[in-house]
Write a protein that holds these residues in place. Structure first.
Motif, PDB file in Angstrom:
ATOM      1  N   THR A 113     -22.759 -25.914   0.781  1.00 13.10           N
ATOM      2  CA  THR A 113     -23.979 -26.083  -0.026  1.00 13.10           C
ATOM      3  C   THR A 113     -24.146 -24.940  -1.019  1.00 13.10           C
ATOM      4  O   THR A 113     -23.378 -23.966  -1.035  1.00 13.10           O
ATOM      5  CB  THR A 113     -25.225 -26.130   0.879  1.00 13.10           C
ATOM      6  N   ALA A 114     -25.187 -25.068  -1.810  1.00 12.98           N
ATOM      7  CA  ALA A 114     -25.513 -24.028  -2.794  1.00 12.98           C
ATOM      8  C   ALA A 114     -25.781 -22.684  -2.123  1.00 12.98           C
ATOM      9  O   ALA A 114     -25.522 -21.623  -2.710  1.00 12.98           O
ATOM     10  CB  ALA A 114     -26.724 -24.460  -3.616  1.00 12.98           C
ATOM     11  N   ASP A 115     -26.268 -22.704  -0.916  1.00 12.74           N
ATOM     12  CA  ASP A 115     -26.531 -21.461  -0.193  1.00 12.74           C
ATOM     13  C   ASP A 115     -25.248 -20.664  -0.006  1.00 12.74           C
ATOM     14  O   ASP A 115     -25.256 -19.428  -0.070  1.00 12.74           O
ATOM     15  CB  ASP A 115     -27.170 -21.767   1.163  1.00 12.74           C
ATOM     16  N   ASP A 116     -24.133 -21.359   0.225  1.00 11.11           N
ATOM     17  CA  ASP A 116     -22.847 -20.673   0.377  1.00 11.11           C
ATOM     18  C   ASP A 116     -22.442 -19.991  -0.925  1.00 11.11           C
ATOM     19  O   ASP A 116     -21.904 -18.881  -0.917  1.00 11.11           O
ATOM     20  CB  ASP A 116     -21.766 -21.673   0.790  1.00 11.11           C
ATOM     21  N   THR A 121     -21.465 -15.033  -3.954  1.00 10.26           N
ATOM     22  CA  THR A 121     -21.468 -14.291  -5.215  1.00 10.26           C
ATOM     23  C   THR A 121     -22.498 -13.168  -5.267  1.00 10.26           C
ATOM     24  O   THR A 121     -22.308 -12.171  -5.975  1.00 10.26           O
ATOM     25  CB  THR A 121     -21.695 -15.254  -6.398  1.00 10.26           C
ATOM     26  N   LYS A 122     -23.559 -13.303  -4.510  1.00 11.82           N
ATOM     27  CA  LYS A 122     -24.639 -12.312  -4.560  1.00 11.82           C
ATOM     28  C   LYS A 122     -24.482 -11.227  -3.496  1.00 11.82           C
ATOM     29  O   LYS A 122     -24.879 -10.068  -3.709  1.00 11.82           O
ATOM     30  CB  LYS A 122     -25.976 -13.024  -4.378  1.00 11.82           C
ATOM     31  N   GLU A 123     -23.891 -11.594  -2.366  1.00 11.76           N
ATOM     32  CA  GLU A 123     -23.773 -10.637  -1.266  1.00 11.76           C
ATOM     33  C   GLU A 123     -22.322 -10.277  -0.953  1.00 11.76           C
ATOM     34  O   GLU A 123     -21.916  -9.126  -1.085  1.00 11.76           O
ATOM     35  CB  GLU A 123     -24.449 -11.205  -0.010  1.00 11.76           C
ATOM     36  N   THR A 141     -30.118 -13.028 -12.011  1.00 20.25           N
ATOM     37  CA  THR A 141     -30.458 -13.781 -10.799  1.00 20.25           C
ATOM     38  C   THR A 141     -29.348 -14.774 -10.490  1.00 20.25           C
ATOM     39  O   THR A 141     -28.649 -15.258 -11.386  1.00 20.25           O
ATOM     40  CB  THR A 141     -31.767 -14.566 -10.966  1.00 20.25           C
ATOM     41  N   ILE A 142     -29.182 -15.044  -9.195  1.00 19.27           N
ATOM     42  CA  ILE A 142     -28.296 -16.109  -8.711  1.00 19.27           C
ATOM     43  C   ILE A 142     -29.134 -16.893  -7.703  1.00 19.27           C
ATOM     44  O   ILE A 142     -29.570 -16.337  -6.689  1.00 19.27           O
ATOM     45  CB  ILE A 142     -27.039 -15.550  -8.031  1.00 19.27           C
ATOM     46  N   GLU A 143     -29.373 -18.160  -7.979  1.00 19.02           N
ATOM     47  CA  GLU A 143     -30.307 -18.895  -7.125  1.00 19.02           C
ATOM     48  C   GLU A 143     -29.868 -20.339  -6.905  1.00 19.02           C
ATOM     49  O   GLU A 143     -29.224 -20.950  -7.756  1.00 19.02           O
ATOM     50  CB  GLU A 143     -31.700 -18.871  -7.761  1.00 19.02           C
ATOM     51  N   ALA A 144     -30.237 -20.854  -5.732  1.00 16.71           N
ATOM     52  CA  ALA A 144     -30.010 -22.264  -5.415  1.00 16.71           C
ATOM     53  C   ALA A 144     -31.187 -23.073  -5.944  1.00 16.71           C
ATOM     54  O   ALA A 144     -32.328 -22.889  -5.499  1.00 16.71           O
ATOM     55  CB  ALA A 144     -29.869 -22.438  -3.909  1.00 16.71           C
ATOM     56  N   VAL A 145     -30.909 -23.963  -6.890  1.00 13.79           N
ATOM     57  CA  VAL A 145     -31.961 -24.831  -7.431  1.00 13.79           C
ATOM     58  C   VAL A 145     -32.302 -25.905  -6.412  1.00 13.79           C
ATOM     59  O   VAL A 145     -33.466 -26.239  -6.192  1.00 13.79           O
ATOM     60  CB  VAL A 145     -31.498 -25.463  -8.761  1.00 13.79           C
ATOM     61  N   ASP A 146     -31.266 -26.465  -5.817  1.00 14.80           N
ATOM     62  CA  ASP A 146     -31.420 -27.391  -4.695  1.00 14.80           C
ATOM     63  C   ASP A 146     -30.149 -27.277  -3.865  1.00 14.80           C
ATOM     64  O   ASP A 146     -29.324 -26.376  -4.088  1.00 14.80           O
ATOM     65  CB  ASP A 146     -31.681 -28.834  -5.172  1.00 14.80           C
ATOM     66  N   GLU A 147     -29.945 -28.169  -2.919  1.00 23.15           N
ATOM     67  CA  GLU A 147     -28.836 -28.037  -1.977  1.00 23.15           C
ATOM     68  C   GLU A 147     -27.472 -28.068  -2.654  1.00 23.15           C
ATOM     69  O   GLU A 147     -26.507 -27.495  -2.144  1.00 23.15           O
ATOM     70  CB  GLU A 147     -28.915 -29.153  -0.925  1.00 23.15           C
ATOM     71  N   HIS A 148     -27.396 -28.694  -3.821  1.00 21.35           N
ATOM     72  CA  HIS A 148     -26.090 -28.835  -4.480  1.00 21.35           C
ATOM     73  C   HIS A 148     -26.111 -28.365  -5.936  1.00 21.35           C
ATOM     74  O   HIS A 148     -25.277 -28.798  -6.740  1.00 21.35           O
ATOM     75  CB  HIS A 148     -25.616 -30.290  -4.393  1.00 21.35           C
ATOM     76  N   THR A 149     -27.042 -27.481  -6.268  1.00 19.60           N
ATOM     77  CA  THR A 149     -27.116 -26.949  -7.629  1.00 19.60           C
ATOM     78  C   THR A 149     -27.360 -25.440  -7.570  1.00 19.60           C
ATOM     79  O   THR A 149     -28.242 -24.978  -6.842  1.00 19.60           O
ATOM     80  CB  THR A 149     -28.259 -27.612  -8.425  1.00 19.60           C
ATOM     81  N   VAL A 150     -26.554 -24.687  -8.328  1.00 15.41           N
ATOM     82  CA  VAL A 150     -26.680 -23.226  -8.370  1.00 15.41           C
ATOM     83  C   VAL A 150     -26.841 -22.785  -9.815  1.00 15.41           C
ATOM     84  O   VAL A 150     -26.153 -23.286 -10.709  1.00 15.41           O
ATOM     85  CB  VAL A 150     -25.433 -22.542  -7.776  1.00 15.41           C
ATOM     86  N   PRO A 174     -18.018 -19.058   3.881  1.00  6.41           N
ATOM     87  CA  PRO A 174     -19.072 -19.743   4.635  1.00  6.41           C
ATOM     88  C   PRO A 174     -20.205 -18.809   5.048  1.00  6.41           C
ATOM     89  O   PRO A 174     -20.020 -17.915   5.880  1.00  6.41           O
ATOM     90  CB  PRO A 174     -18.323 -20.303   5.853  1.00  6.41           C
ATOM     91  N   ALA A 175     -21.374 -19.031   4.485  1.00  5.88           N
ATOM     92  CA  ALA A 175     -22.529 -18.174   4.784  1.00  5.88           C
ATOM     93  C   ALA A 175     -22.890 -18.215   6.260  1.00  5.88           C
ATOM     94  O   ALA A 175     -23.286 -17.189   6.838  1.00  5.88           O
ATOM     95  CB  ALA A 175     -23.721 -18.602   3.929  1.00  5.88           C
ATOM     96  N   HIS A 176     -22.753 -19.385   6.889  1.00  5.63           N
ATOM     97  CA  HIS A 176     -23.181 -19.504   8.291  1.00  5.63           C
ATOM     98  C   HIS A 176     -22.302 -18.686   9.241  1.00  5.63           C
ATOM     99  O   HIS A 176     -22.700 -18.422  10.375  1.00  5.63           O
ATOM    100  CB  HIS A 176     -23.202 -20.977   8.722  1.00  5.63           C
TER     101      HIS A 176
END
Length: 530
Positions: A113-116, A121-123, A141-150, A174-176
């Motif tokens: 997902t965008a969270d990954d 890229t940010k961390e 800024t680097i942000e998730a607009v929604d689950e599949h948009t960055v 993988p962020a998780h």
């Protein structure tokens, strides 16, 4: 081919057939069923398969099938979809919005997902990856607009931003599995989890790495191969025999000694491919430590440039797989400029410069003794150092070759413990990504390899590289980089010798293998048996 080369090849091949025979049971077993399989040489053995922490060449070749980034690149550097299926760039060049593939999964089954992307890229990359840090530090800024948009919003224009999503530069992590952990000691580093078309199935260290097809891959109907087996063959002769006997179907980079490339390429079942290295575009060169005498005098460096026959290096060391270089930027990289000061092969000019410095020959004809730290990546670089030694002797410079293993070379290079050394780092498609790092004064960082280890400082060059990276038009970028090239070729903190064409030897029974500017480091999602 001269007698010396023939003797070297004979020595390398002698006994290699018996060495390969010891590996044959493993290889034969690996080919015992009818699966769509490909055997590839891995040399040297990767230290790890976690591309997030290590961008070693062999790590990239194997891990490129396990990990992916948002984009890939055509041979002319046109971005192509990867984990991003499309993207938008604002008119002011400050906002980049990526629309991600919705069906991608990590190899452990968790959704990508965008969270990954934000985490990576940010961390993650900002902490552990110097080249990526140089790209993503430009982001406000680097942000998730929604689950599949960055959405990436830059502080100021950074022209090559879209070039920063190649697999080894920005591998998605993988962020998780990594968020909130010590990235360098995370236990998942030993069991890579990516989104790529292949998963790690088995690693028999010192012998082979086996990747198997990812049945949940997001590319419809892909991959076409069931397995890729990377054979670890430390012996150069054994690698050549393995290609010759059809035990492996692919070799790349410097896996095969350059003097053997043409012979093997003439086998009926083998093709020689030089495409697929455009993103890397290496220039074989000599780097000078400009802090130490006499290398702190540009006349000495210029004399060396006149004393080295570039065409001879291209022919005798790289066997025609390359062309004489003109400066720091390869003609395969954007913003190359050939209109720079030429260093023709001229021993009289070289000697005149040394005379001007007051370096007169002694009774033995020696003007100065210098040390050359030899690059330890195989026979090619041993012969390179020997040719430098022979050619500089003609102008009274005695060269003492210092041997090194990979670890000691990297340490000495990074800590400026050298006078001269050879190198061929990658350019990554844009001067802002792969070239400026070796010349800007802000990148003089002791202990960091592949940075400005020559100690070269020039505020005008710093400003030109800054302008080249931030200008919004190609015309302005070209003007800045052309000016920088002219200054660098006058100052010569390095002697640029050959633009190398890396060779890939590929069995003709396979197709759609080399399909992008990163060639053999690609995912192989399209690779198939013909």
């Amino acid at each position: 081919m001269n007698d010396l080369t023939m003797n070297r090849r004979t020595v390398l091949l002698a006994g290699s057939a018996s060495l390969l025979a010891g590996l044959m049971p493993q290889m034969t077993l690996a080919q015992s069923n009818n699966a769509a399989r490909m055997n590839v040489i891995a040399f040297p053995e990767p230290p790890t398969l976690f591309i997030g922490l290590d961008q070693n060449g062999s790590t990239q070749t194997v891990s490129g099938k396990i990990y992916e980034s948002l984009l890939s690149y055509d041979f002319d550097f046109t971005p192509k979809p990867g984990l991003a299926e499309s993207w938008d760039v604002s008119e002011d060049g400050l906002t980049y919005t990526f629309h991600l593939v919705k069906t991608a999964k990590w190899h452990d089954g968790e959704p990508f997902t965008a969270d990954d992307v934000v985490f990576t890229t940010k961390e993650f990359l900002m902490e552990v990856h110097p080249r990526a840090r140089g790209i993503f530090q430009n982001c406000e800024t680097i942000e998730a607009v929604d689950e599949h948009t960055v959405r990436f919003t830059l502080k100021q224009p950074f022209a090559p931003f879209l070039m920063g999503f190649e697999m080894s530069t920005a591998p998605m992590i993988p962020a998780h599995l990594y968020r909130g952990t010590d990235f360098r000691t995370n236990p998942n580093n030993n069991k890579p989890i990516g989104t790529g078309p292949f998963k790690l199935a088995e690693w028999n260290r010192g012998s082979y790495i086996r990747l198997e097809k990812n049945p949940d891959y997001h590319g419809e109907g892909e991959p076409h191969l069931d397995e890729i087996i990377f054979q670890i063959l430390p012996d150069a002769g054994a690698r050549a025999v393995a290609i010759e006997q059809g035990q492996v179907q692919q070799a790349q980079f410097f896996d095969i000694e350059m003097f053997d490339i043409q012979r093997l390429s003439e086998l009926g079942n083998i093709q020689l491919i030089t495409k697929g290295y455009e993103f890397y575009a290496p220039v074989a060169r000599i780097e000078f430590n400009t802090r130490v005498e006499p290398f702190n005098d540009k006349r000495f460096r210029q004399a060396i440039c006149h004393a080295l026959d570039k065409q001879l290096f291209a022919d005798a060391i790289f066997f025609g797989l390359g062309k004489p270089a003109t400066g720091p930027i390869s003609n395969r990289t954007r913003f190359y400029d050939a209109d720079v000061k030429p260093y023709d092969y001229d021993l009289e000019k070289a000697a005149a410069l040394l005379d001007e410095m007051g370096l007169k020959p002694d009774a033995n004809g020696v003007r100065r003794t210098v040390k050359f730290l030899r690059l330890p990546w195989g026979e090619t670089w041993a012969r390179f150092a020997e040719l430098v030694q022979q050619q500089l002797a003609l102008i009274g410079i005695k060269v003492e070759i210092e041997p090194a293993d990979p670890a000691s070379w990297t340490s000495k290079y990074a800590n400026w413990e050298f006078e001269m050394t050879s190198n061929y780092p990658y350019q990554f498609g844009d001067p802002a990504l792969g070239v400026s790092r070796f010349f800007v004064s802000s990148n003089i960082r002791k202990g960091v390899a592949y940075s400005n280890c020559t100690g070269y400082e020039n505020p005008e060059v710093d400003a030109l590289f800054e302008k080249g990276a931030t200008a919004t038009s190609d015309a302005d970028r070209q003007a800045a980089y052309s000016a920088a090239q002219k200054i660098l070729v006058e100052d010569v903190p390095m002697a640029w010798l050959v633009e190398v064409d890396f060779p890939t030897l590929l069995d003709k029974g396979y197709e759609d293998v080399v399909v992008s500017a990163i060639g053999v480091n690609e995912t192989y999602r399209k690779a198939r048996k013909a």
